[in-house]
Design a protein around this motif. Structure first.
Motif, PDB file in Angstrom:
ATOM      1  N   ALA A   3       3.712 -14.356 -27.187  1.00  0.00           N
ATOM      2  CA  ALA A   3       4.731 -14.490 -26.151  1.00  0.00           C
ATOM      3  C   ALA A   3       5.399 -15.845 -26.324  1.00  0.00           C
ATOM      4  O   ALA A   3       4.735 -16.848 -26.596  1.00  0.00           O
ATOM      5  CB  ALA A   3       4.094 -14.394 -24.763  1.00  0.00           C
ATOM      6  N   LEU A   4       6.701 -15.856 -26.147  1.00  0.00           N
ATOM      7  CA  LEU A   4       7.482 -17.076 -26.264  1.00  0.00           C
ATOM      8  C   LEU A   4       8.361 -17.199 -25.025  1.00  0.00           C
ATOM      9  O   LEU A   4       9.088 -16.260 -24.689  1.00  0.00           O
ATOM     10  CB  LEU A   4       8.360 -16.979 -27.518  1.00  0.00           C
ATOM     11  N   ALA A   5       8.252 -18.326 -24.331  1.00  0.00           N
ATOM     12  CA  ALA A   5       9.077 -18.573 -23.143  1.00  0.00           C
ATOM     13  C   ALA A   5      10.259 -19.456 -23.532  1.00  0.00           C
ATOM     14  O   ALA A   5      10.084 -20.481 -24.192  1.00  0.00           O
ATOM     15  CB  ALA A   5       8.256 -19.253 -22.050  1.00  0.00           C
ATOM     16  N   GLN A   6      11.446 -19.031 -23.111  1.00  0.00           N
ATOM     17  CA  GLN A   6      12.660 -19.777 -23.400  1.00  0.00           C
ATOM     18  C   GLN A   6      13.463 -19.969 -22.127  1.00  0.00           C
ATOM     19  O   GLN A   6      13.498 -19.097 -21.261  1.00  0.00           O
ATOM     20  CB  GLN A   6      13.532 -19.036 -24.415  1.00  0.00           C
ATOM     21  N   VAL A   7      14.091 -21.133 -22.031  1.00  0.00           N
ATOM     22  CA  VAL A   7      15.074 -21.404 -20.986  1.00  0.00           C
ATOM     23  C   VAL A   7      16.346 -21.738 -21.741  1.00  0.00           C
ATOM     24  O   VAL A   7      16.430 -22.779 -22.393  1.00  0.00           O
ATOM     25  CB  VAL A   7      14.643 -22.559 -20.061  1.00  0.00           C
ATOM     26  N   GLY A   8      17.302 -20.813 -21.700  1.00  0.00           N
ATOM     27  CA  GLY A   8      18.479 -20.972 -22.545  1.00  0.00           C
ATOM     28  C   GLY A   8      18.039 -20.958 -23.993  1.00  0.00           C
ATOM     29  O   GLY A   8      17.261 -20.108 -24.413  1.00  0.00           O
ATOM     30  N   ALA A   9      18.465 -21.951 -24.755  1.00  0.00           N
ATOM     31  CA  ALA A   9      18.090 -22.034 -26.167  1.00  0.00           C
ATOM     32  C   ALA A   9      16.777 -22.785 -26.375  1.00  0.00           C
ATOM     33  O   ALA A   9      16.234 -22.790 -27.469  1.00  0.00           O
ATOM     34  CB  ALA A   9      19.200 -22.729 -26.950  1.00  0.00           C
ATOM     35  N   ALA A  10      16.265 -23.412 -25.318  1.00  0.00           N
ATOM     36  CA  ALA A  10      15.044 -24.216 -25.433  1.00  0.00           C
ATOM     37  C   ALA A  10      13.796 -23.348 -25.376  1.00  0.00           C
ATOM     38  O   ALA A  10      13.610 -22.577 -24.433  1.00  0.00           O
ATOM     39  CB  ALA A  10      14.998 -25.256 -24.321  1.00  0.00           C
ATOM     40  N   VAL A  11      12.942 -23.466 -26.381  1.00  0.00           N
ATOM     41  CA  VAL A  11      11.651 -22.788 -26.394  1.00  0.00           C
ATOM     42  C   VAL A  11      10.670 -23.733 -25.714  1.00  0.00           C
ATOM     43  O   VAL A  11      10.486 -24.866 -26.149  1.00  0.00           O
ATOM     44  CB  VAL A  11      11.214 -22.464 -27.836  1.00  0.00           C
ATOM     45  N   VAL A  12      10.028 -23.260 -24.626  1.00  0.00           N
ATOM     46  CA  VAL A  12       9.253 -24.170 -23.779  1.00  0.00           C
ATOM     47  C   VAL A  12       7.782 -23.802 -23.622  1.00  0.00           C
ATOM     48  O   VAL A  12       7.008 -24.584 -23.067  1.00  0.00           O
ATOM     49  CB  VAL A  12       9.920 -24.305 -22.392  1.00  0.00           C
ATOM     50  N   ALA A  28       4.868 -17.099 -15.989  1.00  0.00           N
ATOM     51  CA  ALA A  28       5.660 -16.034 -16.619  1.00  0.00           C
ATOM     52  C   ALA A  28       5.002 -15.566 -17.915  1.00  0.00           C
ATOM     53  O   ALA A  28       4.955 -14.362 -18.193  1.00  0.00           O
ATOM     54  CB  ALA A  28       7.090 -16.527 -16.879  1.00  0.00           C
ATOM     55  N   LEU A  29       4.484 -16.504 -18.700  1.00  0.00           N
ATOM     56  CA  LEU A  29       3.793 -16.140 -19.934  1.00  0.00           C
ATOM     57  C   LEU A  29       2.548 -15.308 -19.636  1.00  0.00           C
ATOM     58  O   LEU A  29       2.326 -14.274 -20.253  1.00  0.00           O
ATOM     59  CB  LEU A  29       3.383 -17.398 -20.707  1.00  0.00           C
ATOM     60  N   LEU A  30       1.754 -15.765 -18.663  1.00  0.00           N
ATOM     61  CA  LEU A  30       0.517 -15.061 -18.338  1.00  0.00           C
ATOM     62  C   LEU A  30       0.806 -13.657 -17.810  1.00  0.00           C
ATOM     63  O   LEU A  30       0.157 -12.691 -18.218  1.00  0.00           O
ATOM     64  CB  LEU A  30      -0.289 -15.877 -17.317  1.00  0.00           C
ATOM     65  N   ARG A  31       1.800 -13.536 -16.929  1.00  0.00           N
ATOM     66  CA  ARG A  31       2.170 -12.206 -16.415  1.00  0.00           C
ATOM     67  C   ARG A  31       2.589 -11.272 -17.546  1.00  0.00           C
ATOM     68  O   ARG A  31       2.210 -10.099 -17.574  1.00  0.00           O
ATOM     69  CB  ARG A  31       3.303 -12.320 -15.394  1.00  0.00           C
ATOM     70  N   ALA A  32       3.386 -11.779 -18.483  1.00  0.00           N
ATOM     71  CA  ALA A  32       3.856 -10.956 -19.599  1.00  0.00           C
ATOM     72  C   ALA A  32       2.687 -10.494 -20.466  1.00  0.00           C
ATOM     73  O   ALA A  32       2.650  -9.335 -20.901  1.00  0.00           O
ATOM     74  CB  ALA A  32       4.869 -11.732 -20.441  1.00  0.00           C
ATOM     75  N   LEU A  33       1.711 -11.367 -20.706  1.00  0.00           N
ATOM     76  CA  LEU A  33       0.568 -11.000 -21.542  1.00  0.00           C
ATOM     77  C   LEU A  33      -0.358 -10.024 -20.816  1.00  0.00           C
ATOM     78  O   LEU A  33      -0.877  -9.087 -21.424  1.00  0.00           O
ATOM     79  CB  LEU A  33      -0.181 -12.256 -21.987  1.00  0.00           C
ATOM     80  N   ILE A  34      -0.539 -10.213 -19.509  1.00  0.00           N
ATOM     81  CA  ILE A  34      -1.338  -9.265 -18.715  1.00  0.00           C
ATOM     82  C   ILE A  34      -0.655  -7.899 -18.699  1.00  0.00           C
ATOM     83  O   ILE A  34      -1.302  -6.863 -18.887  1.00  0.00           O
ATOM     84  CB  ILE A  34      -1.553  -9.793 -17.279  1.00  0.00           C
ATOM     85  N   ASP A  35       0.651  -7.893 -18.488  1.00  0.00           N
ATOM     86  CA  ASP A  35       1.398  -6.628 -18.484  1.00  0.00           C
ATOM     87  C   ASP A  35       1.291  -5.917 -19.829  1.00  0.00           C
ATOM     88  O   ASP A  35       1.162  -4.691 -19.892  1.00  0.00           O
ATOM     89  CB  ASP A  35       2.875  -6.862 -18.136  1.00  0.00           C
ATOM     90  N   GLU A  36       1.339  -6.678 -20.919  1.00  0.00           N
ATOM     91  CA  GLU A  36       1.222  -6.090 -22.251  1.00  0.00           C
ATOM     92  C   GLU A  36      -0.175  -5.516 -22.455  1.00  0.00           C
ATOM     93  O   GLU A  36      -0.332  -4.430 -23.026  1.00  0.00           O
ATOM     94  CB  GLU A  36       1.554  -7.122 -23.333  1.00  0.00           C
TER      95      GLU A  36
END
Length: 141
Positions: free
Chosen positions: A49-58, A86-94
Motif C-alpha cells: 500500500a502506498l499513501a499519496q497526498v497529491g504527488a507526494a508519497v507519504v 488510511a493505510l491500515l484500513r486499506a490493508l485490512i480491507d484487502e
C-alpha cells in the motif's frame, strides 16, 4: 485526515521504488534499523500500500499472504494526519477481500495504542525485533 489523501494497492514490482524510499527514511535513517534487514523475501509476494497526498508519497505498508500486516511507515511530517489510519484500513480491507479470517502484526510498543484503536489486541509478551521493542497484535476479520 489529509485532504487529497489516496491509498493505492499494488505489487512490489509496481510500488518498490516509492515504498522502499519511505521505508529506508523511516526505519533505517530515523530508527536505525540495519539496512540489510529492511528489504526481505516477503516483499515480492506481498500486497503493498502506498499513501499519496497529491504527488507526494507519504506512507507505506504491506500485507503478506499469511495475513501479517507490516512495514507500516509514515514520513515524520505526515504523522498524526490520518495517513497511517488510511493505510491500515486499506490493508485490512484487502485482507478481508482475500478471505482472510484474521490479520496479525508486530507492533512497535510505542504504536500499541494506534493499533488498538482499529480493534487489534496484543498477544504474548514484549520482544525485540531489529533492535526495537515490539508486541504481536491480532484482529479477527
Amino acid at each position: 485526515m489529509s485532504v487529497g489523501l489516496a491509498v493505492r494497492l499494488g505489487s512490489w514490482g509496481e510500488l518498490a521504488d516509492k515504498a522502499s524510499a519511505i521505508r529506508f527514511t523511516v526505519f533505517v535513517d530515523e530508527q536505525k534499523v540495519p539496512a540489510e534487514l529492511e528489504l526481505d523475501e516477503f516483499d515480492a509476494v506481498s500486497c503493498h500500500a502506498l499513501a499519496q497526498v497529491g504527488a507526494a508519497v507519504v506512507g507505506t505498508g504491506r500485507l503478506l499472504p499469511d495475513g501479517h500486516i507490516g512495514r507500516m511507515a509514515v514520513l515524520a511530517g505526515w504523522r498524526g494526519q490520518g495517513v497511517g489510519a488510511a493505510l491500515l484500513r486499506a490493508l485490512i480491507d484487502e485482507a478481508r477481500r482475500r478471505g482472510m479470517a484474521r490479520v496479525v502484526l508486530n507492533a512497535q510498543t510505542h504504536a500499541l495504542g494506534f493499533y488498538a484503536r482499529f480493534g487489534f489486541s496484543p498477544e504474548g509478551g514484549e520482544y525485540e525485533e531489529a533492535g526495537l521493542p515490539h508486541r504481536t497484535m491480532h484482529r479477527a476479520l
